[in-house]
Design a protein around this motif. Structure first.
Motif, PDB file in Angstrom:
ATOM      1  N   SER A 252       0.829  -1.213   0.000  1.00 14.17           N
ATOM      2  CA  SER A 252       0.000   0.000   0.000  1.00 14.17           C
ATOM      3  C   SER A 252       0.859   1.257   0.000  1.00 14.17           C
ATOM      4  CB  SER A 252      -0.918   0.003   1.228  1.00 14.17           C
ATOM      5  OG  SER A 252      -0.144  -0.055   2.428  1.00 14.17           O
ATOM      6  N   ASP A 253       2.080   1.133   0.535  1.00 16.31           N
ATOM      7  CA  ASP A 253       2.993   2.285   0.582  1.00 16.31           C
ATOM      8  C   ASP A 253       3.744   2.464  -0.734  1.00 16.31           C
ATOM      9  OD1 ASP A 253       2.260   2.595   3.263  1.00 16.31           O
ATOM     10  OD2 ASP A 253       3.801   1.172   3.903  1.00 16.31           O
ATOM     11  N   ARG A 254       4.102   1.359  -1.354  1.00 16.10           N
ATOM     12  CA  ARG A 254       4.926   1.404  -2.567  1.00 16.10           C
ATOM     13  C   ARG A 254       4.377   0.424  -3.587  1.00 16.10           C
ATOM     14  NH1 ARG A 254       7.940   1.534   1.958  1.00 16.10           N
ATOM     15  NH2 ARG A 254       9.455   3.210   2.239  1.00 16.10           N
ATOM     16  N   LYS A 255       4.292   0.879  -4.823  1.00 12.65           N
ATOM     17  CA  LYS A 255       3.831  -0.009  -5.881  1.00 12.65           C
ATOM     18  C   LYS A 255       4.609   0.299  -7.154  1.00 12.65           C
ATOM     19  CE  LYS A 255      -0.339  -1.749  -8.117  1.00 12.65           C
ATOM     20  NZ  LYS A 255      -1.801  -1.651  -8.253  1.00 12.65           N
ATOM     21  N   PRO A 256       5.358  -0.670  -7.677  1.00 12.58           N
ATOM     22  CA  PRO A 256       5.509  -2.025  -7.128  1.00 12.58           C
ATOM     23  C   PRO A 256       6.487  -2.053  -5.956  1.00 12.58           C
ATOM     24  CG  PRO A 256       6.839  -1.785  -9.089  1.00 12.58           C
ATOM     25  CD  PRO A 256       6.076  -0.498  -8.953  1.00 12.58           C
ATOM     26  N   LEU A 257       6.240  -3.005  -5.053  1.00 13.05           N
ATOM     27  CA  LEU A 257       7.155  -3.252  -3.938  1.00 13.05           C
ATOM     28  C   LEU A 257       8.285  -4.128  -4.466  1.00 13.05           C
ATOM     29  CD1 LEU A 257       7.679  -3.034  -0.835  1.00 13.05           C
ATOM     30  CD2 LEU A 257       6.460  -5.213  -0.622  1.00 13.05           C
ATOM     31  N   ILE A 258       9.519  -3.644  -4.393  1.00 11.73           N
ATOM     32  CA  ILE A 258      10.671  -4.370  -4.954  1.00 11.73           C
ATOM     33  C   ILE A 258      11.377  -5.113  -3.825  1.00 11.73           C
ATOM     34  CG2 ILE A 258      12.763  -4.202  -6.334  1.00 11.73           C
ATOM     35  CD1 ILE A 258      10.222  -3.248  -7.762  1.00 11.73           C
ATOM     36  N   LEU A 259      11.425  -6.442  -3.937  1.00 11.21           N
ATOM     37  CA  LEU A 259      12.130  -7.289  -2.969  1.00 11.21           C
ATOM     38  C   LEU A 259      13.346  -7.904  -3.648  1.00 11.21           C
ATOM     39  CD1 LEU A 259       9.100  -9.220  -1.378  1.00 11.21           C
ATOM     40  CD2 LEU A 259      10.014  -6.979  -0.756  1.00 11.21           C
ATOM     41  N   LEU A 260      14.516  -7.728  -3.062  1.00 18.37           N
ATOM     42  CA  LEU A 260      15.750  -8.312  -3.591  1.00 18.37           C
ATOM     43  C   LEU A 260      16.236  -9.378  -2.622  1.00 18.37           C
ATOM     44  CD1 LEU A 260      17.927  -8.034  -5.861  1.00 18.37           C
ATOM     45  CD2 LEU A 260      19.184  -6.533  -4.306  1.00 18.37           C
ATOM     46  N   PHE A 328      16.784  -5.370 -14.368  1.00 16.73           N
ATOM     47  CA  PHE A 328      16.287  -4.111 -14.939  1.00 16.73           C
ATOM     48  C   PHE A 328      14.987  -4.347 -15.703  1.00 16.73           C
ATOM     49  CE2 PHE A 328      15.959  -0.894 -18.250  1.00 16.73           C
ATOM     50  CZ  PHE A 328      16.214   0.275 -17.559  1.00 16.73           C
ATOM     51  N   GLU A 329      14.980  -5.386 -16.531  1.00 21.04           N
ATOM     52  CA  GLU A 329      13.783  -5.687 -17.306  1.00 21.04           C
ATOM     53  C   GLU A 329      12.616  -6.079 -16.396  1.00 21.04           C
ATOM     54  OE1 GLU A 329      12.379  -8.796 -20.832  1.00 21.04           O
ATOM     55  OE2 GLU A 329      14.514  -8.294 -20.594  1.00 21.04           O
ATOM     56  N   SER A 330      12.909  -6.795 -15.316  1.00 19.21           N
ATOM     57  CA  SER A 330      11.853  -7.217 -14.382  1.00 19.21           C
ATOM     58  C   SER A 330      11.209  -6.008 -13.715  1.00 19.21           C
ATOM     59  CB  SER A 330      12.443  -8.161 -13.318  1.00 19.21           C
ATOM     60  OG  SER A 330      13.029  -9.297 -13.911  1.00 19.21           O
ATOM     61  N   VAL A 331      12.044  -5.093 -13.214  1.00 18.44           N
ATOM     62  CA  VAL A 331      11.514  -3.901 -12.544  1.00 18.44           C
ATOM     63  C   VAL A 331      10.745  -3.037 -13.538  1.00 18.44           C
ATOM     64  CG1 VAL A 331      12.135  -1.809 -11.265  1.00 18.44           C
ATOM     65  CG2 VAL A 331      13.335  -3.954 -10.807  1.00 18.44           C
ATOM     66  N   GLN A 332      11.283  -2.895 -14.761  1.00 18.18           N
ATOM     67  CA  GLN A 332      10.600  -2.102 -15.787  1.00 18.18           C
ATOM     68  C   GLN A 332       9.234  -2.693 -16.114  1.00 18.18           C
ATOM     69  OE1 GLN A 332      11.990   0.921 -17.475  1.00 18.18           O
ATOM     70  NE2 GLN A 332       9.749   0.939 -17.577  1.00 18.18           N
ATOM     71  N   LYS A 333       9.170  -4.014 -16.208  1.00 19.31           N
ATOM     72  CA  LYS A 333       7.896  -4.681 -16.475  1.00 19.31           C
ATOM     73  C   LYS A 333       6.937  -4.498 -15.293  1.00 19.31           C
ATOM     74  CE  LYS A 333       5.940  -9.232 -17.663  1.00 19.31           C
ATOM     75  NZ  LYS A 333       5.162  -8.753 -18.829  1.00 19.31           N
ATOM     76  N   GLY A 334       7.473  -4.552 -14.083  1.00 19.47           N
ATOM     77  CA  GLY A 334       6.646  -4.342 -12.901  1.00 19.47           C
ATOM     78  C   GLY A 334       5.998  -2.970 -12.889  1.00 19.47           C
ATOM     79  N   ILE A 335       6.747  -1.959 -13.370  1.00 16.02           N
ATOM     80  CA  ILE A 335       6.205  -0.599 -13.441  1.00 16.02           C
ATOM     81  C   ILE A 335       5.176  -0.484 -14.561  1.00 16.02           C
ATOM     82  CG2 ILE A 335       6.810   1.818 -13.881  1.00 16.02           C
ATOM     83  CD1 ILE A 335       9.580   1.198 -12.659  1.00 16.02           C
ATOM     84  N   ASP A 336       5.555  -0.985 -15.741  1.00 19.19           N
ATOM     85  CA  ASP A 336       4.700  -0.824 -16.920  1.00 19.19           C
ATOM     86  C   ASP A 336       3.387  -1.593 -16.790  1.00 19.19           C
ATOM     87  OD1 ASP A 336       6.723   0.713 -17.956  1.00 19.19           O
ATOM     88  OD2 ASP A 336       7.572  -0.893 -19.185  1.00 19.19           O
TER      89      ASP A 336
END
Length: 457
Positions: A252-260, A328-336
């Motif tokens: 709810s605070d961050r979208k997408p929530l990025i977990l590494l 990078f591609e994963s995070v970009q896809k998560g945003i898009d």
């Protein structure tokens, strides 16, 4: 007789000479015999002087030639010696160059042999990892067919937690009982025994020292003198250690929530990713996995299988691809594509530890190009069966990434669960999840109070 003959010869000769000299020196007028003799004597003297001069000059020339020959021979000798020295130096230089060339060839051959050995070792390690991954995958698939337990039953989970840390509890309590058995007072000997019990439980030297200092202070203030209540005192101090509160970021605070997710191979990192992804899916979240471990054999296939089981999407490339590009591609896809959670896997072994840590730093930089405050969680997965080695791993990974939480796996199969206490005490980082089995819901959010209660109950 002889004098007469000499006069007969001399006087005619003198007359001839007189006649010659008179013509030369006196215009034909006869010269006296005395003058003739004087002139003749002078001429003879000049002749002797000339002959002597010529002899002297020839003798000097001869000496000069001899000296020159001697000097020339010396020069030749020196030149020959110099040439010999130069040849000897050149020969030594060639010998040294040949020796260096041989050493260089041997070093090159040794280096190639070491490289071949390293390649073989890496291949063996990869095969072992592949075998381990296949075994884990088979075990996960078998366990997935078992009916899962409900997630909301607190009492049931506490029983499972007690069963999971049974070996740790027995190790601590049995040794603690043996240490205080027959003791009537708390003295240095008892404290030494207590220190040995705590360290052998993998709580760690720093945490052990903190617990002993708290007990010692109470003994000095005469607030504590009964050895039989040491267990409750230790439990209270561990509860104080474990009672730290941390803010956990949510979707709810961050979208997408990025977990590494980070950690060495074999600790259950990929399995933990799959279980946490499944839990987010049960909450109705849209989850995306990023297969950033492109170095380990079968890692991509294992994560792809977990994505199917957890009913979430995955971004993956061929083995050997730059892992940062996959992230990078994963995070970009998560945003898009408006995902709620993006879970990124990372490699647990590269050719050197330095390369592994540098690759993790690169991944963090790549993620922050897209989301400046990400990753929102960097979770280090640790195997409880490794004991104190888990603390050493934490120190290494802290140099590469800002860890925000721990996932402690395999607590159900070890007596070294005390390492959880040591980790919480030494690092200002929370334990987020603990693993007590192979089922999806066996990976649970960590409750410090329940954990402490399960050890001493």
């Amino acid at each position: 007789m002889f004098a007469k003959e000499l006069k007969q010869l001399f006087f005619p000769f003198l007359e001839e000479v007189n006649f010659l000299f008179s013509r030369i020196f006196n215009k034909g007028v006869p010269i006296s015999n005395e003058m003739t003799i004087f002139i003749f004597a002078v001429c003879i003297a000049l002749l002797f002087i000339f002959i002597f001069s010529m002899w002297f000059l020839l003798r000097r020339k001869s000496r000069n030639e001899k000296d020159l020959e001697q000097k020339s021979s010396k020069i030749k000798k020196k030149s020959l010696e110099h040439l010999k020295k130069e040849r000897d130096k050149e020969l030594d230089l060639r010998i040294k160059e040949e020796k260096k060339l041989q050493e260089s060839k041997q070093a090159t051959q040794l280096e190639k042999a070491q490289q071949r050995e390293k390649v073989i070792q890496d291949q063996i390690a990869s095969l072992e990892e592949q075998k381990q991954s296949i075994q884990v995958l088979q075990r996960d698939l078998t366990d997935a067919q078992k009916p899962p337990e409900k997630l909301g039953q607190s009492d049931s989970f506490l029983d499972r937690l007690r069963n999971g840390v049974d070996k740790t509890r027995k190790h601590i309590l049995n040794n603690l009982s043996d240490a205080v058995l027959g003791k009537k007072e708390i003295n240095d000997e008892l404290l030494d025994d207590l220190e040995e019990v705590l360290i052998s439980s993998d709580i760690g030297p720093e945490t052990t020292q903190r617990i002993l200092e708290a007990i010692t202070k109470k003994v000095e203030r005469e607030e504590l003198n009964n050895p039989q209540v040491l267990q409750s005192e230790i439990e209270q101090e561990i509860q104080r250690i474990m009672s730290k509160k941390y803010q956990v970021p949510g979707t709810s605070d961050r979208k997408p929530l990025i977990l590494l997710f980070v950690g060495v191979n074999g600790v259950g990192k990929t399995t933990s990713i799959g279980k946490i992804a499944a839990q987010y899916r049960q909450q109705g979240k849209k989850v995306l996995m990023g297969a950033g471990d492109t170095f380990r054999a079968a890692a991509i296939e294992q994560l792809a299988e977990w994505s199917k089981r957890a009913d979430c999407d995955i971004v993956h490339k061929n083995a050997g691809t730059d892992p940062s590009a996959v992230i990078f591609e994963s995070v970009q896809k998560g945003i898009d594509d408006d995902y709620d959670v993006v879970i990124c896997d990372t490699a647990g072994r590269l050719h050197t530890k330095k390369n592994l840590m540098e690759e993790l730093k690169k991944m963090v930089r790549v993620i922050r190009k897209l989301i400046p405050d990400a990753p929102h969680e960097v979770l280090l997965v640790l195997d409880a069966t490794t004991g104190q080695n888990a603390i050493f791993q934490t120190r290494e990974f802290l140099q590469a990434a800002e860890l925000t939480g721990f996932i402690i796996t395999k607590l159900d199969g070890t007596s070294k669960g005390g390492v959880v206490i040591g980790i919480v005490n030494e690092f200002d980082i929370p334990v987020r999840y603990i693993g007590l089995g192979e089922q999806i819901d066996d990976l649970r959010p960590f409750d410090a109070q329940q954990f402490t209660k399960s050890i001493f109950a």
